[in-house]
Design a protein around this motif. Sequence first.
Motif, PDB file in Angstrom:
ATOM      1  N   ALA A   1       0.861  -1.183   0.000  1.00  0.00           N
ATOM      2  CA  ALA A   1       0.000   0.000   0.000  1.00  0.00           C
ATOM      3  C   ALA A   1       0.899   1.236   0.000  1.00  0.00           C
ATOM      4  CB  ALA A   1      -0.926  -0.038   1.216  1.00  0.00           C
ATOM      5  N   GLY A   2       0.352   2.382   0.440  1.00  0.00           N
ATOM      6  CA  GLY A   2       1.104   3.618   0.316  1.00  0.00           C
ATOM      7  C   GLY A   2       0.927   4.194  -1.071  1.00  0.00           C
ATOM      8  N   PRO A   3       1.594   5.327  -1.383  1.00  0.00           N
ATOM      9  CA  PRO A   3       1.407   5.954  -2.695  1.00  0.00           C
ATOM     10  C   PRO A   3       1.579   4.936  -3.832  1.00  0.00           C
ATOM     11  CG  PRO A   3       2.765   7.348  -1.306  1.00  0.00           C
ATOM     12  CD  PRO A   3       2.574   6.054  -0.557  1.00  0.00           C
ATOM     13  N   PRO A   4       0.644   4.935  -4.814  1.00  0.00           N
ATOM     14  CA  PRO A   4      -0.343   5.967  -5.127  1.00  0.00           C
ATOM     15  C   PRO A   4      -1.672   5.823  -4.412  1.00  0.00           C
ATOM     16  CG  PRO A   4      -0.420   4.257  -6.781  1.00  0.00           C
ATOM     17  CD  PRO A   4       0.689   3.872  -5.833  1.00  0.00           C
ATOM     18  N   PHE A   5      -1.786   4.901  -3.447  1.00  0.00           N
ATOM     19  CA  PHE A   5      -3.058   4.638  -2.785  1.00  0.00           C
ATOM     20  C   PHE A   5      -3.212   5.468  -1.509  1.00  0.00           C
ATOM     21  CE2 PHE A   5      -2.019   0.862  -5.272  1.00  0.00           C
ATOM     22  CZ  PHE A   5      -3.146   0.789  -6.079  1.00  0.00           C
ATOM     23  N   LEU A   6      -4.439   5.544  -1.009  1.00  0.00           N
ATOM     24  CA  LEU A   6      -4.728   6.277   0.222  1.00  0.00           C
ATOM     25  C   LEU A   6      -4.366   5.458   1.456  1.00  0.00           C
ATOM     26  CD1 LEU A   6      -8.218   7.718  -0.811  1.00  0.00           C
ATOM     27  CD2 LEU A   6      -6.001   8.862  -0.933  1.00  0.00           C
ATOM     28  N   THR A   7      -4.500   4.135   1.361  1.00  0.00           N
ATOM     29  CA  THR A   7      -4.174   3.231   2.463  1.00  0.00           C
ATOM     30  C   THR A   7      -2.663   3.157   2.654  1.00  0.00           C
ATOM     31  OG1 THR A   7      -6.126   1.918   1.884  1.00  0.00           O
ATOM     32  CG2 THR A   7      -4.496   0.886   3.328  1.00  0.00           C
ATOM     33  N   ASN A   8      -2.219   3.145   3.892  1.00  0.00           N
ATOM     34  CA  ASN A   8      -0.802   2.958   4.217  1.00  0.00           C
ATOM     35  C   ASN A   8      -0.540   1.523   4.653  1.00  0.00           C
ATOM     36  OD1 ASN A   8       0.819   5.494   3.982  1.00  0.00           O
ATOM     37  ND2 ASN A   8      -0.857   6.285   5.232  1.00  0.00           N
ATOM     38  N   ASP A   9       0.735   1.111   4.609  1.00  0.00           N
ATOM     39  CA  ASP A   9       1.137  -0.223   5.042  1.00  0.00           C
ATOM     40  C   ASP A   9       2.258  -0.105   6.070  1.00  0.00           C
ATOM     41  OD1 ASP A   9       3.470   0.342   3.706  1.00  0.00           O
ATOM     42  OD2 ASP A   9       3.214  -1.165   2.157  1.00  0.00           O
ATOM     43  N   PRO A  10       2.683  -1.223   6.682  1.00  0.00           N
ATOM     44  CA  PRO A  10       3.730  -1.153   7.717  1.00  0.00           C
ATOM     45  C   PRO A  10       5.141  -0.959   7.182  1.00  0.00           C
ATOM     46  CG  PRO A  10       2.258  -3.037   8.078  1.00  0.00           C
ATOM     47  CD  PRO A  10       1.996  -2.541   6.687  1.00  0.00           C
ATOM     48  N   GLY A  11       5.338  -0.905   5.880  1.00  0.00           N
ATOM     49  CA  GLY A  11       6.684  -0.813   5.328  1.00  0.00           C
ATOM     50  C   GLY A  11       7.389   0.486   5.679  1.00  0.00           C
ATOM     51  N   THR A  12       8.715   0.411   5.848  1.00  0.00           N
ATOM     52  CA  THR A  12       9.563   1.580   6.099  1.00  0.00           C
ATOM     53  C   THR A  12      10.754   1.530   5.143  1.00  0.00           C
ATOM     54  OG1 THR A  12      10.739   0.380   7.838  1.00  0.00           O
ATOM     55  CG2 THR A  12       8.884   1.770   8.527  1.00  0.00           C
ATOM     56  N   PRO A  13      11.430   2.655   4.882  1.00  0.00           N
ATOM     57  CA  PRO A  13      12.502   2.671   3.876  1.00  0.00           C
ATOM     58  C   PRO A  13      13.761   1.912   4.244  1.00  0.00           C
ATOM     59  CG  PRO A  13      11.641   4.881   4.289  1.00  0.00           C
ATOM     60  CD  PRO A  13      11.114   4.003   5.361  1.00  0.00           C
ATOM     61  N   GLY A  14      13.996   1.681   5.543  1.00  0.00           N
ATOM     62  CA  GLY A  14      15.266   1.103   5.991  1.00  0.00           C
ATOM     63  C   GLY A  14      16.191   2.190   6.508  1.00  0.00           C
ATOM     64  N   ASN A  15      17.141   1.810   7.321  1.00  0.00           N
ATOM     65  CA  ASN A  15      17.991   2.779   8.001  1.00  0.00           C
ATOM     66  C   ASN A  15      18.747   3.678   7.030  1.00  0.00           C
ATOM     67  OD1 ASN A  15      19.174   3.908  10.395  1.00  0.00           O
ATOM     68  ND2 ASN A  15      21.071   2.850   9.833  1.00  0.00           N
ATOM     69  N   ALA A  16      18.652   4.999   7.241  1.00  0.00           N
ATOM     70  CA  ALA A  16      19.347   6.024   6.454  1.00  0.00           C
ATOM     71  C   ALA A  16      18.905   6.073   4.997  1.00  0.00           C
ATOM     72  CB  ALA A  16      20.857   5.841   6.540  1.00  0.00           C
TER      73      ALA A  16
ATOM     74  N   ILE B   1      10.531   4.603  -9.678  1.00  0.00           N
ATOM     75  CA  ILE B   1       9.307   3.857  -9.924  1.00  0.00           C
ATOM     76  C   ILE B   1       8.183   4.812 -10.318  1.00  0.00           C
ATOM     77  CG2 ILE B   1       7.581   2.322  -8.892  1.00  0.00           C
ATOM     78  CD1 ILE B   1       9.761   1.354  -6.982  1.00  0.00           C
ATOM     79  N   ALA B   2       7.451   4.467 -11.373  1.00  0.00           N
ATOM     80  CA  ALA B   2       6.266   5.223 -11.779  1.00  0.00           C
ATOM     81  C   ALA B   2       5.065   4.729 -10.976  1.00  0.00           C
ATOM     82  CB  ALA B   2       6.010   5.049 -13.267  1.00  0.00           C
ATOM     83  N   LEU B   3       4.258   5.676 -10.478  1.00  0.00           N
ATOM     84  CA  LEU B   3       3.075   5.373  -9.674  1.00  0.00           C
ATOM     85  C   LEU B   3       1.829   5.820 -10.421  1.00  0.00           C
ATOM     86  CD1 LEU B   3       4.398   6.873  -6.296  1.00  0.00           C
ATOM     87  CD2 LEU B   3       4.676   4.523  -7.111  1.00  0.00           C
ATOM     88  N   PHE B   4       0.755   5.020 -10.373  1.00  0.00           N
ATOM     89  CA  PHE B   4      -0.475   5.391 -11.076  1.00  0.00           C
ATOM     90  C   PHE B   4      -1.673   4.773 -10.372  1.00  0.00           C
ATOM     91  CE2 PHE B   4       1.406   1.634 -12.939  1.00  0.00           C
ATOM     92  CZ  PHE B   4       0.348   0.739 -13.063  1.00  0.00           C
ATOM     93  N   MET B   5      -2.796   5.504 -10.402  1.00  0.00           N
ATOM     94  CA  MET B   5      -4.031   5.039  -9.770  1.00  0.00           C
ATOM     95  C   MET B   5      -5.216   5.804 -10.340  1.00  0.00           C
ATOM     96  SD  MET B   5      -6.426   6.124  -7.332  1.00  0.00           S
ATOM     97  CE  MET B   5      -5.690   7.128  -6.059  1.00  0.00           C
ATOM     98  N   ALA B   6      -6.366   5.145 -10.470  1.00  0.00           N
ATOM     99  CA  ALA B   6      -7.613   5.805 -10.853  1.00  0.00           C
ATOM    100  C   ALA B   6      -8.763   5.134 -10.119  1.00  0.00           C
ATOM    101  CB  ALA B   6      -7.827   5.732 -12.364  1.00  0.00           C
TER     102      ALA B   6
END
Length: 252
Positions: free
Chosen positions: A15-30, A212-217
Motif C-alpha cells: 500500500a502507500g502511494p499511489p493509494f490512500l491506504t498505508n502499510d507497515p513498510g519503512t525505507p530502511g535505516n538512512a 518507480i512510476a506510480l499510477f491510480m484511478a
Amino acid sequence: MALSLLAPATGRAQAGPPFLTNDPGTPGNANWEINLGSMQTIARSVSSYQVPQIDLNFGVGDRIQLTYEVPYILQTSAGQPLQSGWSNGYPGVKWRFLDLGEDGWQMSTFPQVETGASLLARQKGIAVPGPRYLLPLEVTKKIGPLDVDFETGYYVAGRAPRERILGLVAGRTVTERLELDAEIYDDRAHDTAFHSTTLDLGGRYKLRRGLIALFMAGRSINGFGDGQPQFMGYAGIQFLLSNYGRSFTQEP
C-alpha cells in the motif's frame, strides 16, 4: 486486472502511494523514499488538484520512518474563481512494532499531525484550521497469491471534524517490473453528511533502479452527492535513495 493479480510472480505488493491506504513498510535505516505526484479529485460541485503532492519519508533503523507530507492545491468550485495555495501539512512517525517476515504478519502504527494552515488558505477553502491528530493501525499479510494491506484510523481532538478511515489494498507483483493492486477506501466524517467509499485500481512500474512510476484511478461507489468523487486519480514518481540520499537503492 483479476487475471494479472492471480498470475504467478515474485516480490511483494504494498500500500502507500499511489493509494490512500498505508502499510507497515519503512525505507530502511538512512534511506529515503520520496514520492512526487499529482492527485486529482473531481466531484459534482468541487474539483481539486494537488500539484504537486509531496511525500517525504526517511528511515531511522529498520522499523521507524519519519514522514512529512504537504500538497499544493488548485481548486475550482461552481461559480467561483480558481483558488490555489499550500494546504495542511502532515508530519508523522511510523513504527512497525510487529514483523514476522515477508510472508508473515506485520503491524505498525503511524500517528500524524494535520498541522494548521494559513488564514488565507482557510479563507480560500483549500485547508482546515488544524491541528488535528490521526491515530492509525496498519496490518499486512500474504494470503494465498495476494498481498493484503489493511489500515484503520481515527482523527481525534483538534479543531476540524472527527473522522474515521478504513482502507484495504490487495495485489501482487505480476512481472519483475510491474505491480498491480486494487483498493477500497472508506472515509466518514462525524457530525457532517460526508461519507465516501471509493474503489481504486492502480500500481507501480519500475523504470530503473530506485525509480518507480506510480499510477491510480478510482471513483466513489456510494453515490456522488456530498463531495463523493466522480473521479480520483494519481500519477507520480517514487525515488528510493540509500546512504542518506547518496545513491539509488539496489532494490525497492
